[in-house]
Design a protein around this motif. Structure first.
Motif, PDB file in Angstrom:
ATOM      1  N   GLU A 265      21.953 -17.444  20.029  1.00 38.08           N
ATOM      2  CA  GLU A 265      21.228 -16.252  20.444  1.00 38.08           C
ATOM      3  C   GLU A 265      19.734 -16.539  20.372  1.00 38.08           C
ATOM      4  O   GLU A 265      19.297 -17.388  19.585  1.00 38.08           O
ATOM      5  CB  GLU A 265      21.569 -15.071  19.528  1.00 38.08           C
ATOM      6  N   PRO A 266      18.943 -15.848  21.195  1.00 36.89           N
ATOM      7  CA  PRO A 266      17.496 -15.996  21.082  1.00 36.89           C
ATOM      8  C   PRO A 266      17.011 -15.562  19.709  1.00 36.89           C
ATOM      9  O   PRO A 266      17.777 -15.040  18.894  1.00 36.89           O
ATOM     10  CB  PRO A 266      16.956 -15.076  22.190  1.00 36.89           C
ATOM     11  N   ALA A 267      15.730 -15.781  19.438  1.00 40.84           N
ATOM     12  CA  ALA A 267      15.163 -15.419  18.140  1.00 40.84           C
ATOM     13  C   ALA A 267      15.041 -13.907  18.042  1.00 40.84           C
ATOM     14  O   ALA A 267      13.988 -13.326  18.268  1.00 40.84           O
ATOM     15  CB  ALA A 267      13.803 -16.085  17.956  1.00 40.84           C
ATOM     16  N   THR A 268      16.155 -13.257  17.777  1.00 42.61           N
ATOM     17  CA  THR A 268      16.201 -11.814  17.712  1.00 42.61           C
ATOM     18  C   THR A 268      16.034 -11.351  16.269  1.00 42.61           C
ATOM     19  O   THR A 268      15.618 -12.097  15.404  1.00 42.61           O
ATOM     20  CB  THR A 268      17.524 -11.297  18.296  1.00 42.61           C
ATOM     21  N   GLY A 269      16.420 -10.135  15.986  1.00 46.09           N
ATOM     22  CA  GLY A 269      16.258  -9.567  14.658  1.00 46.09           C
ATOM     23  C   GLY A 269      15.373  -8.356  14.795  1.00 46.09           C
ATOM     24  O   GLY A 269      15.617  -7.488  15.633  1.00 46.09           O
ATOM     25  N   ASP A 270      14.317  -8.268  13.997  1.00 41.82           N
ATOM     26  CA  ASP A 270      13.422  -7.120  14.122  1.00 41.82           C
ATOM     27  C   ASP A 270      12.631  -7.210  15.426  1.00 41.82           C
ATOM     28  O   ASP A 270      12.475  -8.277  16.016  1.00 41.82           O
ATOM     29  CB  ASP A 270      12.485  -7.074  12.916  1.00 41.82           C
ATOM     30  N   LEU A 271      12.140  -6.077  15.872  1.00 42.05           N
ATOM     31  CA  LEU A 271      11.456  -6.002  17.162  1.00 42.05           C
ATOM     32  C   LEU A 271      10.226  -6.898  17.203  1.00 42.05           C
ATOM     33  O   LEU A 271       9.950  -7.549  18.223  1.00 42.05           O
ATOM     34  CB  LEU A 271      11.068  -4.552  17.455  1.00 42.05           C
ATOM     35  N   ALA A 272       9.481  -6.964  16.111  1.00 39.97           N
ATOM     36  CA  ALA A 272       8.269  -7.787  16.104  1.00 39.97           C
ATOM     37  C   ALA A 272       8.602  -9.257  16.356  1.00 39.97           C
ATOM     38  O   ALA A 272       7.879  -9.955  17.085  1.00 39.97           O
ATOM     39  CB  ALA A 272       7.541  -7.626  14.776  1.00 39.97           C
ATOM     40  N   THR A 273       9.699  -9.745  15.787  1.00 46.93           N
ATOM     41  CA  THR A 273      10.102 -11.129  16.015  1.00 46.93           C
ATOM     42  C   THR A 273      10.520 -11.345  17.456  1.00 46.93           C
ATOM     43  O   THR A 273      10.185 -12.365  18.064  1.00 46.93           O
ATOM     44  CB  THR A 273      11.256 -11.494  15.064  1.00 46.93           C
TER      45      THR A 273
ATOM     46  N   ALA B 213      -3.476 -21.843  20.125  1.00 46.22           N
ATOM     47  CA  ALA B 213      -3.882 -23.240  19.933  1.00 46.22           C
ATOM     48  C   ALA B 213      -2.693 -24.149  19.659  1.00 46.22           C
ATOM     49  O   ALA B 213      -2.679 -25.308  20.080  1.00 46.22           O
ATOM     50  CB  ALA B 213      -4.888 -23.328  18.790  1.00 46.22           C
ATOM     51  N   HIS B 214      -1.654 -23.616  18.991  1.00 49.67           N
ATOM     52  CA  HIS B 214      -0.495 -24.432  18.608  1.00 49.67           C
ATOM     53  C   HIS B 214       0.783 -23.616  18.836  1.00 49.67           C
ATOM     54  O   HIS B 214       1.345 -23.044  17.895  1.00 49.67           O
ATOM     55  CB  HIS B 214      -0.605 -24.863  17.144  1.00 49.67           C
ATOM     56  N   PRO B 215       1.266 -23.554  20.079  1.00 47.07           N
ATOM     57  CA  PRO B 215       2.407 -22.686  20.401  1.00 47.07           C
ATOM     58  C   PRO B 215       3.708 -23.074  19.711  1.00 47.07           C
ATOM     59  O   PRO B 215       4.634 -22.257  19.653  1.00 47.07           O
ATOM     60  CB  PRO B 215       2.553 -22.827  21.926  1.00 47.07           C
ATOM     61  N   THR B 216       3.794 -24.298  19.194  1.00 47.27           N
ATOM     62  CA  THR B 216       5.024 -24.719  18.515  1.00 47.27           C
ATOM     63  C   THR B 216       4.916 -24.609  16.996  1.00 47.27           C
ATOM     64  O   THR B 216       5.830 -25.023  16.279  1.00 47.27           O
ATOM     65  CB  THR B 216       5.379 -26.174  18.886  1.00 47.27           C
ATOM     66  N   ASP B 217       3.825 -24.051  16.505  1.00 52.57           N
ATOM     67  CA  ASP B 217       3.605 -23.900  15.068  1.00 52.57           C
ATOM     68  C   ASP B 217       4.404 -22.693  14.569  1.00 52.57           C
ATOM     69  O   ASP B 217       4.048 -21.542  14.834  1.00 52.57           O
ATOM     70  CB  ASP B 217       2.119 -23.713  14.790  1.00 52.57           C
ATOM     71  N   VAL B 218       5.481 -22.962  13.848  1.00 57.96           N
ATOM     72  CA  VAL B 218       6.362 -21.878  13.407  1.00 57.96           C
ATOM     73  C   VAL B 218       5.654 -20.959  12.425  1.00 57.96           C
ATOM     74  O   VAL B 218       5.894 -19.740  12.420  1.00 57.96           O
ATOM     75  CB  VAL B 218       7.653 -22.467  12.800  1.00 57.96           C
ATOM     76  N   GLU B 219       4.774 -21.508  11.579  1.00 59.15           N
ATOM     77  CA  GLU B 219       4.052 -20.650  10.635  1.00 59.15           C
ATOM     78  C   GLU B 219       3.098 -19.716  11.364  1.00 59.15           C
ATOM     79  O   GLU B 219       2.944 -18.549  10.981  1.00 59.15           O
ATOM     80  CB  GLU B 219       3.300 -21.510   9.616  1.00 59.15           C
ATOM     81  N   ALA B 220       2.466 -20.214  12.438  1.00 58.47           N
ATOM     82  CA  ALA B 220       1.617 -19.338  13.244  1.00 58.47           C
ATOM     83  C   ALA B 220       2.454 -18.257  13.929  1.00 58.47           C
ATOM     84  O   ALA B 220       2.031 -17.094  14.021  1.00 58.47           O
ATOM     85  CB  ALA B 220       0.858 -20.163  14.281  1.00 58.47           C
ATOM     86  N   GLU B 221       3.629 -18.634  14.370  1.00 58.88           N
ATOM     87  CA  GLU B 221       4.542 -17.668  14.985  1.00 58.88           C
ATOM     88  C   GLU B 221       4.922 -16.568  13.995  1.00 58.88           C
ATOM     89  O   GLU B 221       4.909 -15.371  14.320  1.00 58.88           O
ATOM     90  CB  GLU B 221       5.787 -18.410  15.467  1.00 58.88           C
ATOM     91  N   ARG B 222       5.254 -16.968  12.759  1.00 65.95           N
ATOM     92  CA  ARG B 222       5.629 -15.975  11.744  1.00 65.95           C
ATOM     93  C   ARG B 222       4.449 -15.079  11.388  1.00 65.95           C
ATOM     94  O   ARG B 222       4.603 -13.873  11.170  1.00 65.95           O
ATOM     95  CB  ARG B 222       6.151 -16.694  10.501  1.00 65.95           C
ATOM     96  N   ALA B 223       3.253 -15.660  11.324  1.00 68.22           N
ATOM     97  CA  ALA B 223       2.065 -14.866  11.007  1.00 68.22           C
ATOM     98  C   ALA B 223       1.807 -13.829  12.091  1.00 68.22           C
ATOM     99  O   ALA B 223       1.466 -12.671  11.797  1.00 68.22           O
ATOM    100  CB  ALA B 223       0.851 -15.785  10.838  1.00 68.22           C
TER     101      ALA B 223
ATOM    102  N   ASP C 118       2.840  -4.871  11.936  1.00 66.05           N
ATOM    103  CA  ASP C 118       1.815  -3.904  11.509  1.00 66.05           C
ATOM    104  C   ASP C 118       1.354  -3.054  12.686  1.00 66.05           C
ATOM    105  O   ASP C 118       1.163  -1.835  12.561  1.00 66.05           O
ATOM    106  CB  ASP C 118       0.615  -4.646  10.916  1.00 66.05           C
ATOM    107  N   LEU C 119       1.160  -3.687  13.839  1.00 65.23           N
ATOM    108  CA  LEU C 119       0.723  -2.971  15.035  1.00 65.23           C
ATOM    109  C   LEU C 119       1.741  -1.913  15.441  1.00 65.23           C
ATOM    110  O   LEU C 119       1.378  -0.777  15.784  1.00 65.23           O
ATOM    111  CB  LEU C 119       0.502  -3.960  16.174  1.00 65.23           C
ATOM    112  N   PHE C 120       3.010  -2.259  15.388  1.00 71.37           N
ATOM    113  CA  PHE C 120       4.053  -1.308  15.760  1.00 71.37           C
ATOM    114  C   PHE C 120       4.118  -0.140  14.779  1.00 71.37           C
ATOM    115  O   PHE C 120       4.421   1.000  15.176  1.00 71.37           O
ATOM    116  CB  PHE C 120       5.409  -2.005  15.823  1.00 71.37           C
ATOM    117  N   ALA C 121       3.842  -0.403  13.498  1.00 68.42           N
ATOM    118  CA  ALA C 121       3.820   0.683  12.511  1.00 68.42           C
ATOM    119  C   ALA C 121       2.677   1.646  12.803  1.00 68.42           C
ATOM    120  O   ALA C 121       2.814   2.875  12.603  1.00 68.42           O
ATOM    121  CB  ALA C 121       3.680   0.101  11.105  1.00 68.42           C
ATOM    122  N   GLU C 122       1.578   1.104  13.314  1.00 70.07           N
ATOM    123  CA  GLU C 122       0.425   1.944  13.652  1.00 70.07           C
ATOM    124  C   GLU C 122       0.621   2.668  14.978  1.00 70.07           C
ATOM    125  O   GLU C 122       0.061   3.759  15.181  1.00 70.07           O
ATOM    126  CB  GLU C 122      -0.835   1.075  13.745  1.00 70.07           C
ATOM    127  N   ASP C 123       1.394   2.084  15.880  1.00 71.42           N
ATOM    128  CA  ASP C 123       1.539   2.627  17.230  1.00 71.42           C
ATOM    129  C   ASP C 123       3.010   2.634  17.639  1.00 71.42           C
ATOM    130  O   ASP C 123       3.468   1.755  18.380  1.00 71.42           O
ATOM    131  CB  ASP C 123       0.713   1.779  18.203  1.00 71.42           C
TER     132      ASP C 123
END
Length: 424
Positions: free
Chosen positions: A33-41, A92-102, A109-114
Protein backbone atom coordinates in the motif's frame (compact mmCIF):
# COMPACT_ATOMS: atom_id res chain seq x y z
CA UNK A 1 -0.43 8.22 -20.55
CA UNK A 2 0.32 5.70 -23.26
CA UNK A 3 -2.44 5.68 -25.88
CA UNK A 4 -2.80 1.91 -25.81
CA UNK A 5 -3.03 1.83 -22.03
CA UNK A 6 -5.52 4.68 -21.87
CA UNK A 7 -7.82 3.13 -24.49
CA UNK A 8 -7.36 -0.33 -22.95
CA UNK A 9 -8.18 -2.37 -26.06
CA UNK A 10 -6.19 -5.33 -24.74
CA UNK A 11 -9.07 -7.01 -22.94
CA UNK A 12 -6.93 -8.25 -20.06
CA UNK A 13 -9.29 -9.89 -17.58
CA UNK A 14 -8.74 -9.00 -13.90
CA UNK A 15 -9.25 -11.70 -11.30
CA UNK A 16 -11.04 -9.46 -8.81
CA UNK A 17 -12.53 -5.96 -8.78
CA UNK A 18 -12.63 -3.05 -6.38
CA UNK A 19 -15.42 -0.92 -5.01
CA UNK A 20 -15.90 0.99 -8.25
CA UNK A 21 -15.52 -1.99 -10.57
CA UNK A 22 -11.84 -1.38 -11.24
CA UNK A 23 -9.09 -3.79 -10.33
CA UNK A 24 -8.25 -3.96 -6.62
CA UNK A 25 -4.56 -4.49 -6.00
CA UNK A 26 -4.86 -7.02 -3.20
CA UNK A 27 -2.26 -9.74 -3.39
CA UNK A 28 -3.24 -13.21 -2.23
CA UNK A 29 0.08 -13.57 -0.40
CA UNK A 30 1.13 -10.02 0.50
CA UNK A 31 -0.09 -6.47 0.15
CA UNK A 32 1.68 -3.28 -0.82
CA UNK A 33 0.00 0.00 0.00
CA UNK A 34 1.14 3.59 -0.46
CA UNK A 35 2.45 5.51 2.55
CA UNK A 36 -0.98 5.90 4.09
CA UNK A 37 -2.08 6.27 7.70
CA UNK A 38 -2.86 9.72 9.03
CA UNK A 39 -3.88 12.39 6.54
CA UNK A 40 -0.72 14.44 7.02
CA UNK A 41 1.44 11.46 6.01
CA UNK A 42 -0.74 10.79 2.96
CA UNK A 43 -0.55 14.38 1.81
CA UNK A 44 3.19 14.56 2.42
CA UNK A 45 3.66 11.51 0.22
CA UNK A 46 2.14 13.51 -2.65
CA UNK A 47 4.61 16.31 -1.97
CA UNK A 48 7.41 13.74 -2.27
CA UNK A 49 5.96 12.56 -5.59
CA UNK A 50 6.11 16.09 -7.02
CA UNK A 51 9.69 16.65 -5.86
CA UNK A 52 11.55 13.36 -6.39
CA UNK A 53 13.19 13.27 -9.86
CA UNK A 54 12.93 9.48 -9.81
CA UNK A 55 9.16 9.76 -10.38
CA UNK A 56 9.20 11.06 -13.99
CA UNK A 57 12.29 8.93 -14.65
CA UNK A 58 10.67 5.64 -13.66
CA UNK A 59 7.88 5.90 -16.27
CA UNK A 60 7.50 9.09 -18.28
CA UNK A 61 3.99 8.34 -19.56
CA UNK A 62 2.78 7.42 -16.07
CA UNK A 63 4.15 10.73 -14.79
CA UNK A 64 2.38 12.70 -17.51
CA UNK A 65 -0.92 11.09 -16.57
CA UNK A 66 -0.46 11.44 -12.81
CA UNK A 67 1.23 14.82 -12.32
CA UNK A 68 -1.95 16.93 -12.15
CA UNK A 69 -3.37 14.68 -9.43
CA UNK A 70 -0.15 14.94 -7.42
CA UNK A 71 -0.14 18.71 -7.68
CA UNK A 72 -3.79 19.04 -6.73
CA UNK A 73 -2.82 17.61 -3.34
CA UNK A 74 0.72 18.94 -2.97
CA UNK A 75 0.56 22.50 -4.31
CA UNK A 76 -1.62 23.89 -1.46
CA UNK A 77 1.00 22.61 0.99
CA UNK A 78 3.74 24.37 -0.92
CA UNK A 79 1.68 27.55 -0.95
CA UNK A 80 1.19 27.46 2.84
CA UNK A 81 4.50 25.94 4.00
CA UNK A 82 6.89 26.79 1.19
CA UNK A 83 9.04 28.94 3.45
CA UNK A 84 9.08 26.41 6.27
CA UNK A 85 12.41 24.75 7.06
CA UNK A 86 10.93 21.23 6.84
CA UNK A 87 9.51 21.95 3.39
CA UNK A 88 12.75 23.49 2.15
CA UNK A 89 14.72 20.49 3.45
CA UNK A 90 12.50 18.14 1.47
CA UNK A 91 12.79 20.27 -1.66
CA UNK A 92 16.58 20.07 -1.35
CA UNK A 93 16.59 16.33 -0.53
CA UNK A 94 13.37 14.63 -1.72
CA UNK A 95 14.58 11.18 -0.62
CA UNK A 96 15.44 12.29 2.93
CA UNK A 97 13.02 10.32 5.11
CA UNK A 98 13.71 12.49 8.16
CA UNK A 99 12.84 15.60 6.15
CA UNK A 100 9.69 13.84 4.99
CA UNK A 101 8.70 13.03 8.58
CA UNK A 102 9.42 16.60 9.69
CA UNK A 103 7.18 17.98 6.96
CA UNK A 104 4.41 15.52 7.86
CA UNK A 105 4.52 16.88 11.42
CA UNK A 106 4.21 20.45 10.12
CA UNK A 107 1.32 19.43 7.85
CA UNK A 108 -0.43 17.85 10.83
CA UNK A 109 -0.10 21.15 12.72
CA UNK A 110 -1.45 23.02 9.70
CA UNK A 111 -4.48 20.74 9.49
CA UNK A 112 -5.18 21.25 13.20
CA UNK A 113 -5.19 25.00 12.58
CA UNK A 114 -7.26 24.77 9.39
CA UNK A 115 -9.74 21.84 9.41
CA UNK A 116 -11.33 23.08 6.18
CA UNK A 117 -8.01 22.68 4.35
CA UNK A 118 -7.64 19.19 5.82
CA UNK A 119 -11.08 18.22 4.57
CA UNK A 120 -10.39 19.61 1.10
CA UNK A 121 -7.04 17.83 0.75
CA UNK A 122 -8.49 14.58 2.07
CA UNK A 123 -11.02 14.68 -0.78
CA UNK A 124 -8.30 15.49 -3.32
CA UNK A 125 -6.10 12.68 -2.00
CA UNK A 126 -9.01 10.24 -2.42
CA UNK A 127 -9.34 11.29 -6.06
CA UNK A 128 -5.60 11.04 -6.59
CA UNK A 129 -5.42 7.58 -5.01
CA UNK A 130 -7.90 6.30 -7.59
CA UNK A 131 -6.20 7.93 -10.58
CA UNK A 132 -2.42 8.08 -10.26
CA UNK A 133 -0.24 5.41 -11.83
CA UNK A 134 2.81 6.03 -9.62
CA UNK A 135 2.34 6.18 -5.87
CA UNK A 136 4.78 6.39 -3.01
CA UNK A 137 5.60 3.51 -0.68
CA UNK A 138 7.62 3.44 2.52
CA UNK A 139 7.42 0.42 4.78
CA UNK A 140 7.32 0.88 8.56
CA UNK A 141 10.78 -0.69 9.02
CA UNK A 142 12.60 1.33 6.36
CA UNK A 143 16.00 2.49 7.62
CA UNK A 144 19.42 3.32 6.26
CA UNK A 145 22.43 1.10 6.73
CA UNK A 146 21.78 -1.98 4.59
CA UNK A 147 24.72 -4.09 3.52
CA UNK A 148 25.80 -3.31 -0.04
CA UNK A 149 24.65 -6.08 -2.36
CA UNK A 150 27.14 -5.70 -5.18
CA UNK A 151 28.29 -8.19 -7.81
CA UNK A 152 30.97 -9.60 -5.53
CA UNK A 153 28.46 -10.16 -2.73
CA UNK A 154 26.10 -11.93 -5.14
CA UNK A 155 29.00 -14.01 -6.47
CA UNK A 156 29.79 -15.21 -2.95
CA UNK A 157 26.14 -16.10 -2.39
CA UNK A 158 26.07 -17.96 -5.71
CA UNK A 159 29.02 -20.08 -4.60
CA UNK A 160 26.89 -21.55 -1.84
CA UNK A 161 23.94 -22.60 -3.98
CA UNK A 162 23.28 -26.30 -4.55
CA UNK A 163 24.07 -27.91 -7.88
CA UNK A 164 21.08 -28.03 -10.19
CA UNK A 165 19.69 -31.56 -10.50
CA UNK A 166 19.50 -33.29 -13.82
CA UNK A 167 16.03 -33.02 -15.28
CA UNK A 168 14.28 -32.10 -18.47
CA UNK A 169 12.47 -29.13 -16.93
CA UNK A 170 9.45 -29.72 -19.10
CA UNK A 171 6.96 -27.75 -17.02
CA UNK A 172 8.36 -24.19 -17.22
CA UNK A 173 11.01 -22.38 -19.23
CA UNK A 174 11.98 -19.00 -17.79
CA UNK A 175 13.67 -16.63 -20.26
CA UNK A 176 15.54 -13.62 -18.87
CA UNK A 177 17.14 -11.00 -21.18
CA UNK A 178 20.13 -8.90 -20.07
CA UNK A 179 22.24 -6.08 -21.43
CA UNK A 180 24.72 -4.32 -19.15
CA UNK A 181 27.68 -2.89 -21.00
CA UNK A 182 28.83 -0.54 -18.24
CA UNK A 183 28.00 -2.37 -15.02
CA UNK A 184 25.09 0.00 -14.34
CA UNK A 185 23.48 -2.39 -11.87
CA UNK A 186 21.67 -4.80 -14.14
CA UNK A 187 24.16 -7.66 -13.79
CA UNK A 188 23.89 -7.38 -9.99
CA UNK A 189 20.12 -7.44 -10.33
CA UNK A 190 20.21 -10.40 -12.71
CA UNK A 191 22.29 -12.41 -10.27
CA UNK A 192 19.80 -11.69 -7.49
CA UNK A 193 16.95 -12.64 -9.82
CA UNK A 194 18.67 -15.93 -10.67
CA UNK A 195 19.43 -16.73 -7.03
CA UNK A 196 15.76 -16.22 -6.20
CA UNK A 197 14.77 -18.47 -9.11
CA UNK A 198 17.00 -21.22 -7.75
CA UNK A 199 15.21 -21.03 -4.39
CA UNK A 200 11.71 -22.16 -5.41
CA UNK A 201 8.99 -24.46 -4.10
CA UNK A 202 8.62 -25.89 -7.60
CA UNK A 203 10.91 -28.94 -7.94
CA UNK A 204 14.14 -27.92 -9.63
CA UNK A 205 13.76 -30.75 -12.14
CA UNK A 206 10.49 -29.22 -13.41
CA UNK A 207 11.84 -25.91 -14.71
CA UNK A 208 14.77 -24.42 -16.60
CA UNK A 209 16.16 -20.89 -16.73
CA UNK A 210 17.64 -19.35 -19.87
CA UNK A 211 19.57 -16.09 -19.82
CA UNK A 212 20.24 -14.32 -23.12
CA UNK A 213 22.87 -11.57 -23.16
CA UNK A 214 22.68 -8.79 -25.77
CA UNK A 215 26.16 -7.31 -26.17
CA UNK A 216 29.10 -6.98 -28.53
CA UNK A 217 30.73 -9.80 -26.57
CA UNK A 218 29.66 -12.33 -23.91
CA UNK A 219 30.60 -9.82 -21.22
CA UNK A 220 29.02 -11.45 -18.17
CA UNK A 221 29.08 -15.08 -19.20
CA UNK A 222 31.26 -16.23 -16.30
CA UNK A 223 28.84 -14.68 -13.77
CA UNK A 224 25.69 -15.97 -15.44
CA UNK A 225 26.49 -19.55 -16.42
CA UNK A 226 26.80 -20.94 -12.87
CA UNK A 227 23.27 -19.71 -12.09
CA UNK A 228 21.42 -20.54 -15.31
CA UNK A 229 20.54 -23.74 -17.13
CA UNK A 230 21.20 -22.13 -20.52
CA UNK A 231 23.31 -19.13 -21.49
CA UNK A 232 23.00 -17.59 -24.95
CA UNK A 233 24.81 -14.61 -26.40
CA UNK A 234 23.42 -12.51 -29.24
CA UNK A 235 25.83 -10.07 -30.83
CA UNK A 236 24.05 -6.79 -30.27
CA UNK A 237 25.17 -3.27 -31.10
CA UNK A 238 23.57 0.03 -30.22
CA UNK A 239 20.25 0.23 -28.40
CA UNK A 240 19.11 -2.86 -26.52
CA UNK A 241 16.74 -5.02 -28.54
CA UNK A 242 14.88 -6.85 -25.79
CA UNK A 243 12.43 -8.43 -28.23
CA UNK A 244 15.12 -10.14 -30.29
CA UNK A 245 16.94 -11.22 -27.14
CA UNK A 246 13.84 -12.87 -25.63
CA UNK A 247 12.82 -14.46 -28.94
CA UNK A 248 16.25 -16.05 -29.30
CA UNK A 249 15.98 -17.59 -25.86
CA UNK A 250 12.56 -19.09 -26.56
CA UNK A 251 13.39 -20.32 -30.03
CA UNK A 252 16.67 -22.02 -29.12
CA UNK A 253 16.00 -23.43 -25.64
CA UNK A 254 12.25 -24.12 -25.50
CA UNK A 255 12.56 -27.88 -25.57
CA UNK A 256 9.31 -29.50 -24.43
CA UNK A 257 8.35 -26.81 -21.89
CA UNK A 258 4.59 -26.52 -21.38
CA UNK A 259 4.60 -22.92 -20.20
CA UNK A 260 6.82 -19.89 -20.76
CA UNK A 261 7.78 -17.21 -18.26
CA UNK A 262 9.33 -14.11 -19.84
CA UNK A 263 10.93 -12.29 -16.92
CA UNK A 264 12.90 -9.04 -16.70
CA UNK A 265 16.33 -9.26 -15.07
CA UNK A 266 15.50 -6.67 -12.39
CA UNK A 267 12.64 -8.56 -10.70
CA UNK A 268 13.20 -10.20 -7.31
CA UNK A 269 10.65 -13.02 -6.96
CA UNK A 270 9.38 -14.89 -3.92
CA UNK A 271 9.95 -18.59 -3.32
CA UNK A 272 6.52 -19.71 -4.57
CA UNK A 273 6.63 -17.61 -7.75
CA UNK A 274 7.06 -20.44 -10.26
CA UNK A 275 4.70 -22.95 -8.64
CA UNK A 276 1.95 -20.35 -8.11
CA UNK A 277 2.00 -18.98 -11.64
CA UNK A 278 2.34 -22.36 -13.33
CA UNK A 279 -0.70 -23.62 -11.38
CA UNK A 280 -2.78 -20.65 -12.48
CA UNK A 281 -3.05 -22.02 -16.03
CA UNK A 282 -4.86 -25.13 -14.82
CA UNK A 283 -6.96 -23.15 -12.34
CA UNK A 284 -8.21 -20.52 -14.79
CA UNK A 285 -7.88 -22.12 -18.23
CA UNK A 286 -6.32 -19.10 -19.95
CA UNK A 287 -3.54 -18.78 -22.52
CA UNK A 288 -1.48 -15.98 -20.97
CA UNK A 289 -1.31 -13.87 -17.84
CA UNK A 290 0.35 -10.97 -16.11
CA UNK A 291 1.12 -12.08 -12.54
CA UNK A 292 1.07 -8.56 -11.14
CA UNK A 293 -1.01 -5.42 -10.87
CA UNK A 294 1.50 -3.37 -8.91
CA UNK A 295 5.27 -3.12 -9.21
CA UNK A 296 7.32 -1.60 -6.40
CA UNK A 297 10.35 0.11 -7.94
CA UNK A 298 12.81 0.16 -5.05
CA UNK A 299 15.33 2.82 -4.17
CA UNK A 300 18.99 1.79 -3.96
CA UNK A 301 18.98 1.31 -0.19
CA UNK A 302 15.91 -0.93 -0.28
CA UNK A 303 17.34 -2.94 -3.17
CA UNK A 304 20.42 -3.80 -1.13
CA UNK A 305 18.33 -4.70 1.90
CA UNK A 306 15.79 -6.87 0.11
CA UNK A 307 18.45 -8.71 -1.90
CA UNK A 308 20.20 -9.52 1.34
CA UNK A 309 16.93 -10.64 2.97
CA UNK A 310 15.77 -12.80 0.05
CA UNK A 311 19.07 -14.14 -1.28
CA UNK A 312 21.41 -13.90 1.69
CA UNK A 313 18.87 -14.69 4.40
CA UNK A 314 16.82 -17.03 2.16
CA UNK A 315 13.54 -15.45 3.19
CA UNK A 316 10.62 -17.15 1.40
CA UNK A 317 9.04 -13.82 0.49
CA UNK A 318 10.46 -10.45 -0.43
CA UNK A 319 9.73 -8.50 2.77
CA UNK A 320 8.19 -5.14 1.97
CA UNK A 321 8.24 -3.73 5.50
CA UNK A 322 11.81 -2.51 5.04
CA UNK A 323 11.28 -1.15 1.53
CA UNK A 324 10.95 2.31 0.07
CA UNK A 325 10.14 3.11 -3.53
CA UNK A 326 7.59 3.99 -6.15
CA UNK A 327 4.52 1.81 -6.54
CA UNK A 328 3.56 1.54 -10.21
CA UNK A 329 0.06 0.44 -11.13
CA UNK A 330 -0.98 -1.73 -14.09
CA UNK A 331 2.51 -2.26 -15.44
CA UNK A 332 2.29 -4.12 -18.79
CA UNK A 333 5.89 -5.35 -18.67
CA UNK A 334 8.30 -7.03 -16.23
CA UNK A 335 6.82 -10.52 -16.66
CA UNK A 336 4.49 -12.39 -18.99
CA UNK A 337 3.45 -16.02 -18.69
CA UNK A 338 2.01 -17.74 -21.76
CA UNK A 339 1.86 -21.02 -23.60
CA UNK A 340 4.52 -21.78 -26.21
CA UNK A 341 1.72 -22.29 -28.74
CA UNK A 342 0.47 -18.75 -28.28
CA UNK A 343 4.01 -17.37 -28.39
CA UNK A 344 4.54 -19.08 -31.74
CA UNK A 345 1.15 -17.98 -33.06
CA UNK A 346 1.92 -14.28 -32.52
CA UNK A 347 5.52 -14.67 -33.71
CA UNK A 348 7.15 -13.69 -30.44
CA UNK A 349 7.95 -10.10 -29.53
CA UNK A 350 8.22 -7.49 -32.27
CA UNK A 351 11.92 -7.26 -33.14
CA UNK A 352 11.54 -3.78 -34.65
CA UNK A 353 11.49 -2.26 -31.15
CA UNK A 354 14.81 -0.89 -29.93
CA UNK A 355 15.63 1.01 -26.79
CA UNK A 356 13.21 1.71 -23.97
CA UNK A 357 9.50 1.22 -24.27
CA UNK A 358 6.62 -0.25 -26.18
CA UNK A 359 7.54 -3.87 -26.89
CA UNK A 360 5.78 -5.28 -23.82
CA UNK A 361 2.52 -3.47 -24.54
CA UNK A 362 2.70 -4.49 -28.18
CA UNK A 363 3.17 -8.13 -27.19
CA UNK A 364 0.36 -7.99 -24.66
CA UNK A 365 -1.97 -6.48 -27.24
CA UNK A 366 -1.27 -9.25 -29.76
CA UNK A 367 -1.40 -12.01 -27.15
CA UNK A 368 -4.77 -10.84 -25.81
CA UNK A 369 -6.12 -10.59 -29.36
CA UNK A 370 -5.02 -14.10 -30.28
CA UNK A 371 -5.85 -15.82 -26.98
CA UNK A 372 -7.29 -15.38 -23.49
CA UNK A 373 -5.21 -13.17 -21.20
CA UNK A 374 -5.69 -12.68 -17.45
CA UNK A 375 -4.18 -10.30 -14.91
CA UNK A 376 -3.48 -11.35 -11.33
CA UNK A 377 -2.73 -9.12 -8.37
CA UNK A 378 0.74 -10.00 -7.12
CA UNK A 379 3.10 -7.20 -6.13
CA UNK A 380 6.34 -7.31 -8.09
CA UNK A 381 9.59 -5.98 -6.64
CA UNK A 382 11.87 -4.14 -9.08
CA UNK A 383 15.51 -3.62 -8.12
CA UNK A 384 17.21 -0.26 -8.58
CA UNK A 385 19.58 0.45 -11.45
CA UNK A 386 20.66 3.45 -13.46
CA UNK A 387 17.76 4.43 -15.69
CA UNK A 388 18.22 4.20 -19.47
CA UNK A 389 17.32 7.04 -21.80
CA UNK A 390 13.59 6.94 -22.46
CA UNK A 391 13.46 9.21 -25.51
CA UNK A 392 15.64 10.13 -28.46
CA UNK A 393 17.71 13.30 -28.45
CA UNK A 394 14.89 15.11 -30.30
CA UNK A 395 12.43 14.18 -27.54
CA UNK A 396 10.53 11.60 -29.57
CA UNK A 397 9.88 8.14 -28.09
CA UNK A 398 12.35 5.55 -29.36
CA UNK A 399 9.71 3.36 -30.97
CA UNK A 400 7.01 5.80 -32.05
CA UNK A 401 7.55 4.71 -35.66
CA UNK A 402 6.63 1.06 -35.01
CA UNK A 403 2.99 0.31 -35.96
CA UNK A 404 1.52 -1.36 -32.87
CA UNK A 405 0.14 -4.86 -33.21
CA UNK A 406 1.35 -5.52 -36.76
CA UNK A 407 4.10 -8.06 -36.07
CA UNK A 408 3.33 -11.72 -36.77
CA UNK A 409 6.79 -13.27 -37.08
CA UNK A 410 6.08 -14.37 -40.64
CA UNK A 411 9.70 -13.73 -41.59
CA UNK A 412 10.90 -15.71 -38.59
CA UNK A 413 12.09 -14.58 -35.18
CA UNK A 414 14.87 -15.22 -32.69
CA UNK A 415 17.65 -15.79 -35.24
CA UNK A 416 20.91 -15.87 -33.30
CA UNK A 417 22.83 -14.17 -36.09
CA UNK A 418 20.64 -11.16 -36.84
CA UNK A 419 17.41 -9.38 -36.03
CA UNK A 420 14.58 -10.59 -38.25
CA UNK A 421 12.61 -8.19 -40.43
CA UNK A 422 15.13 -5.33 -40.40
CA UNK A 423 18.13 -4.20 -42.38
CA UNK A 424 20.59 -5.06 -39.58
Amino acid sequence: MCELRAANPMRIQPTRSGRDGTFAAVSPYRRAEPATGDLATRVTSYVVLTLDPAVPDVAADYWMHSERFYRAVADPIGARLGGDLAYRRLVAHPTDVEAERALAARVADLFAEDPALAEELAARADVADDNVYINYFRGPDYALGARTADVERLTSLAAGTPVRPDGRGDEVLVVVPISDRDGAGRIRNLMACLLALRDQTMPASDYRVTVVEFDEKPRWRDRIEPLADHYLHVTGHGLFNKSWTVNAGVRHTLGAARTLCLLDADILVDRDFLRRNHARFAEHGHDAHLPHTEMLSLDAQSSDRLIEDRCGGRRPEVPLAGARGLLLRDVPGACLWLTPELFAEVGGLDERYRGWGGEDEDMLYRVATAGTAVQFDDVFVHLAHRRPAMRREDGAPFNAHVPVGTWNGAQGYGDLERVTGTDD
